[in-house]
Every structure is written in C-alpha cells, then in structure tokens.
Design a protein around this motif. Structure first.
Motif, PDB file in Angstrom:
ATOM      1  N   MET A   1       0.844  -1.167   0.000  1.00 21.10           N
ATOM      2  CA  MET A   1       0.000   0.000   0.000  1.00 21.10           C
ATOM      3  C   MET A   1       0.896   1.239   0.000  1.00 21.10           C
ATOM      4  O   MET A   1       1.806   1.343   0.804  1.00 21.10           O
ATOM      5  N   ILE A   2       0.636   2.149  -0.870  1.00 22.93           N
ATOM      6  CA  ILE A   2       1.398   3.386  -0.959  1.00 22.93           C
ATOM      7  C   ILE A   2       0.498   4.525  -0.514  1.00 22.93           C
ATOM      8  O   ILE A   2      -0.657   4.620  -0.934  1.00 22.93           O
ATOM      9  N   ARG A   3       1.018   5.379   0.356  1.00 20.56           N
ATOM     10  CA  ARG A   3       0.277   6.515   0.884  1.00 20.56           C
ATOM     11  C   ARG A   3       1.079   7.791   0.711  1.00 20.56           C
ATOM     12  O   ARG A   3       2.303   7.753   0.604  1.00 20.56           O
ATOM     13  N   THR A   4       0.380   8.924   0.713  1.00 21.28           N
ATOM     14  CA  THR A   4       1.046  10.221   0.747  1.00 21.28           C
ATOM     15  C   THR A   4       0.601  10.928   2.025  1.00 21.28           C
ATOM     16  O   THR A   4      -0.404  10.560   2.641  1.00 21.28           O
ATOM     17  N   LEU A   5       1.346  11.949   2.409  1.00 24.51           N
ATOM     18  CA  LEU A   5       1.012  12.702   3.610  1.00 24.51           C
ATOM     19  C   LEU A   5      -0.116  13.684   3.322  1.00 24.51           C
ATOM     20  O   LEU A   5      -0.258  14.183   2.209  1.00 24.51           O
ATOM     21  N   THR A   6      -0.913  13.969   4.345  1.00 28.22           N
ATOM     22  CA  THR A   6      -2.015  14.905   4.252  1.00 28.22           C
ATOM     23  C   THR A   6      -1.694  16.118   5.112  1.00 28.22           C
ATOM     24  O   THR A   6      -1.252  15.969   6.250  1.00 28.22           O
ATOM     25  N   LYS A   7      -1.899  17.328   4.569  1.00 21.85           N
ATOM     26  CA  LYS A   7      -1.650  18.556   5.329  1.00 21.85           C
ATOM     27  C   LYS A   7      -2.638  18.632   6.482  1.00 21.85           C
ATOM     28  O   LYS A   7      -3.839  18.435   6.303  1.00 21.85           O
ATOM     29  N   PHE A   8      -2.136  18.899   7.693  1.00 20.85           N
ATOM     30  CA  PHE A   8      -2.955  18.965   8.898  1.00 20.85           C
ATOM     31  C   PHE A   8      -2.460  20.151   9.717  1.00 20.85           C
ATOM     32  O   PHE A   8      -1.505  20.034  10.474  1.00 20.85           O
ATOM     33  N   GLY A   9      -3.062  21.321   9.498  1.00 21.06           N
ATOM     34  CA  GLY A   9      -2.577  22.542  10.146  1.00 21.06           C
ATOM     35  C   GLY A   9      -1.215  22.900   9.588  1.00 21.06           C
ATOM     36  O   GLY A   9      -1.031  23.000   8.384  1.00 21.06           O
ATOM     37  N   ASP A  10      -0.235  23.078  10.496  1.00 18.05           N
ATOM     38  CA  ASP A  10       1.128  23.399  10.083  1.00 18.05           C
ATOM     39  C   ASP A  10       1.998  22.155   9.934  1.00 18.05           C
ATOM     40  O   ASP A  10       3.205  22.256   9.744  1.00 18.05           O
ATOM     41  N   THR A  11       1.403  20.975  10.073  1.00 19.80           N
ATOM     42  CA  THR A  11       2.159  19.731   9.988  1.00 19.80           C
ATOM     43  C   THR A  11       1.537  18.819   8.940  1.00 19.80           C
ATOM     44  O   THR A  11       0.590  19.186   8.256  1.00 19.80           O
ATOM     45  N   TYR A  12       2.054  17.640   8.850  1.00 18.79           N
ATOM     46  CA  TYR A  12       1.520  16.640   7.924  1.00 18.79           C
ATOM     47  C   TYR A  12       1.174  15.375   8.695  1.00 18.79           C
ATOM     48  O   TYR A  12       1.794  15.057   9.700  1.00 18.79           O
ATOM     49  N   ALA A  13       0.167  14.670   8.209  1.00 16.62           N
ATOM     50  CA  ALA A  13      -0.301  13.458   8.874  1.00 16.62           C
ATOM     51  C   ALA A  13      -0.328  12.310   7.881  1.00 16.62           C
ATOM     52  O   ALA A  13      -0.548  12.507   6.685  1.00 16.62           O
ATOM     53  N   LEU A  14      -0.100  11.124   8.398  1.00 15.26           N
ATOM     54  CA  LEU A  14      -0.239   9.903   7.611  1.00 15.26           C
ATOM     55  C   LEU A  14      -1.567   9.271   8.011  1.00 15.26           C
ATOM     56  O   LEU A  14      -1.759   8.895   9.166  1.00 15.26           O
ATOM     57  N   VAL A  15      -2.498   9.197   7.077  1.00 13.98           N
ATOM     58  CA  VAL A  15      -3.816   8.650   7.349  1.00 13.98           C
ATOM     59  C   VAL A  15      -3.759   7.136   7.179  1.00 13.98           C
ATOM     60  O   VAL A  15      -3.309   6.636   6.144  1.00 13.98           O
ATOM     61  N   ILE A  16      -4.210   6.420   8.218  1.00 12.07           N
ATOM     62  CA  ILE A  16      -4.178   4.955   8.206  1.00 12.07           C
ATOM     63  C   ILE A  16      -5.607   4.448   8.142  1.00 12.07           C
ATOM     64  O   ILE A  16      -6.469   4.877   8.917  1.00 12.07           O
ATOM     65  N   ASP A  17      -5.870   3.534   7.209  1.00  9.45           N
ATOM     66  CA  ASP A  17      -7.208   2.975   7.038  1.00  9.45           C
ATOM     67  C   ASP A  17      -7.708   2.320   8.321  1.00  9.45           C
ATOM     68  O   ASP A  17      -6.942   1.699   9.064  1.00  9.45           O
ATOM     69  N   GLU A  18      -9.005   2.447   8.564  1.00  4.91           N
ATOM     70  CA  GLU A  18      -9.616   1.877   9.762  1.00  4.91           C
ATOM     71  C   GLU A  18      -9.440   0.358   9.824  1.00  4.91           C
ATOM     72  O   GLU A  18      -9.274  -0.201  10.906  1.00  4.91           O
ATOM     73  N   THR A  19      -9.449  -0.308   8.675  1.00  2.00           N
ATOM     74  CA  THR A  19      -9.290  -1.767   8.689  1.00  2.00           C
ATOM     75  C   THR A  19      -7.916  -2.170   9.236  1.00  2.00           C
ATOM     76  O   THR A  19      -7.798  -3.150   9.958  1.00  2.00           O
ATOM     77  N   ILE A  20      -6.902  -1.391   8.916  1.00  6.70           N
ATOM     78  CA  ILE A  20      -5.560  -1.682   9.429  1.00  6.70           C
ATOM     79  C   ILE A  20      -5.501  -1.394  10.923  1.00  6.70           C
ATOM     80  O   ILE A  20      -4.939  -2.173  11.699  1.00  6.70           O
ATOM     81  N   LEU A  21      -6.114  -0.284  11.349  1.00  7.22           N
ATOM     82  CA  LEU A  21      -6.140   0.047  12.771  1.00  7.22           C
ATOM     83  C   LEU A  21      -6.863  -1.029  13.565  1.00  7.22           C
ATOM     84  O   LEU A  21      -6.416  -1.425  14.644  1.00  7.22           O
ATOM     85  N   ASP A  22      -7.988  -1.525  13.035  1.00  7.16           N
ATOM     86  CA  ASP A  22      -8.725  -2.601  13.700  1.00  7.16           C
ATOM     87  C   ASP A  22      -7.882  -3.864  13.802  1.00  7.16           C
ATOM     88  O   ASP A  22      -7.861  -4.524  14.849  1.00  7.16           O
ATOM     89  N   LEU A  23      -7.187  -4.193  12.743  1.00  9.55           N
ATOM     90  CA  LEU A  23      -6.346  -5.376  12.721  1.00  9.55           C
ATOM     91  C   LEU A  23      -5.265  -5.312  13.812  1.00  9.55           C
ATOM     92  O   LEU A  23      -4.974  -6.294  14.477  1.00  9.55           O
ATOM     93  N   LEU A  24      -4.700  -4.119  13.992  1.00 11.00           N
ATOM     94  CA  LEU A  24      -3.621  -3.931  14.973  1.00 11.00           C
ATOM     95  C   LEU A  24      -4.139  -3.559  16.360  1.00 11.00           C
ATOM     96  O   LEU A  24      -3.352  -3.363  17.280  1.00 11.00           O
ATOM     97  N   LYS A  25      -5.470  -3.452  16.489  1.00 13.93           N
ATOM     98  CA  LYS A  25      -6.097  -3.046  17.749  1.00 13.93           C
ATOM     99  C   LYS A  25      -5.568  -1.697  18.231  1.00 13.93           C
ATOM    100  O   LYS A  25      -5.195  -1.520  19.390  1.00 13.93           O
ATOM    101  N   ILE A  26      -5.514  -0.747  17.302  1.00 10.88           N
ATOM    102  CA  ILE A  26      -5.106   0.615  17.603  1.00 10.88           C
ATOM    103  C   ILE A  26      -6.354   1.489  17.550  1.00 10.88           C
ATOM    104  O   ILE A  26      -7.090   1.474  16.576  1.00 10.88           O
ATOM    105  N   TYR A  27      -6.579   2.235  18.642  1.00  9.97           N
ATOM    106  CA  TYR A  27      -7.748   3.092  18.768  1.00  9.97           C
ATOM    107  C   TYR A  27      -7.279   4.541  18.875  1.00  9.97           C
ATOM    108  O   TYR A  27      -6.088   4.800  19.069  1.00  9.97           O
ATOM    109  N   PRO A  28      -8.189   5.520  18.768  1.00 11.64           N
ATOM    110  CA  PRO A  28      -7.758   6.919  18.811  1.00 11.64           C
ATOM    111  C   PRO A  28      -6.950   7.293  20.056  1.00 11.64           C
ATOM    112  O   PRO A  28      -6.101   8.169  19.998  1.00 11.64           O
ATOM    113  N   ASP A  29      -7.196   6.630  21.186  1.00 12.20           N
ATOM    114  CA  ASP A  29      -6.471   6.966  22.413  1.00 12.20           C
ATOM    115  C   ASP A  29      -5.286   6.042  22.697  1.00 12.20           C
ATOM    116  O   ASP A  29      -4.671   6.117  23.761  1.00 12.20           O
ATOM    117  N   THR A  30      -4.944   5.172  21.756  1.00 14.31           N
ATOM    118  CA  THR A  30      -3.814   4.262  21.945  1.00 14.31           C
ATOM    119  C   THR A  30      -2.500   5.023  21.814  1.00 14.31           C
ATOM    120  O   THR A  30      -2.251   5.660  20.787  1.00 14.31           O
TER     121      THR A  30
END
Length: 78
Positions: A1-30
């Motif tokens: 999977m190839i991703r690009t960074l997304t502008k987020f205010g004055d920084t950049y963010a890497l957006v990770i698909d929810e399916t991958i987060l679920d697989l790794l058991k990563i939640y917003p507060d992890t």
C-alpha cells in the motif's frame, strides 16, 4: 500500500485505514511508539501504558496532582 502525507494545520499526517487500525487493535487513544533507523518508520502500540501502575500507586499519584494543582484545575473549570 502506498500513501502520501495529508496537510494537517502546520504539519503533515499519515492517514491509516480503519481496517488496518482494527487489525492492529489501535484506537484513537492508543499511545503509539514511533522509531526510525534513518530510512524507515516503525509505528506500534506503546508498551508503556498506565496498566503498568497498580491501582494504589495510581491513586497516590492522582491525589498528589489534585492537591498540587487544585487551584489551577478550579480556574480551568470556570
């Protein structure tokens, strides 16, 4: 999977698909640990969580913080 960074205010963010987060058991507060060897990033759930502190120690720390910063907390609440 190839991703690009997304502008987020004055920084950049890497957006990770929810399916991958679920697989790794990563939640917003992890808490995440990010390490690099200079060429790549490794992002993983952090092992240093509050679960390492027993309830009595946690309560002691919380009471100390509440005692030391009670006035600040009160002003913030207002």
């Amino acid at each position: 999977m190839i991703r690009t960074l997304t502008k987020f205010g004055d920084t950049y963010a890497l957006v990770i698909d929810e399916t991958i987060l679920d697989l790794l058991k990563i939640y917003p507060d992890t808490p995440l640990e990010i390490v690099t060897d200079g060429k790549s990033l490794v992002v993983s759930p952090s092992n240093g969580t509050c679960e390492d502190i027993d309830d009595d120690k946690f309560r002691e720390i919380l009471d100390d913080i509440n005692h030391r910063y009670a006035k600040v907390f009160q002003r913030l609440a207002e």
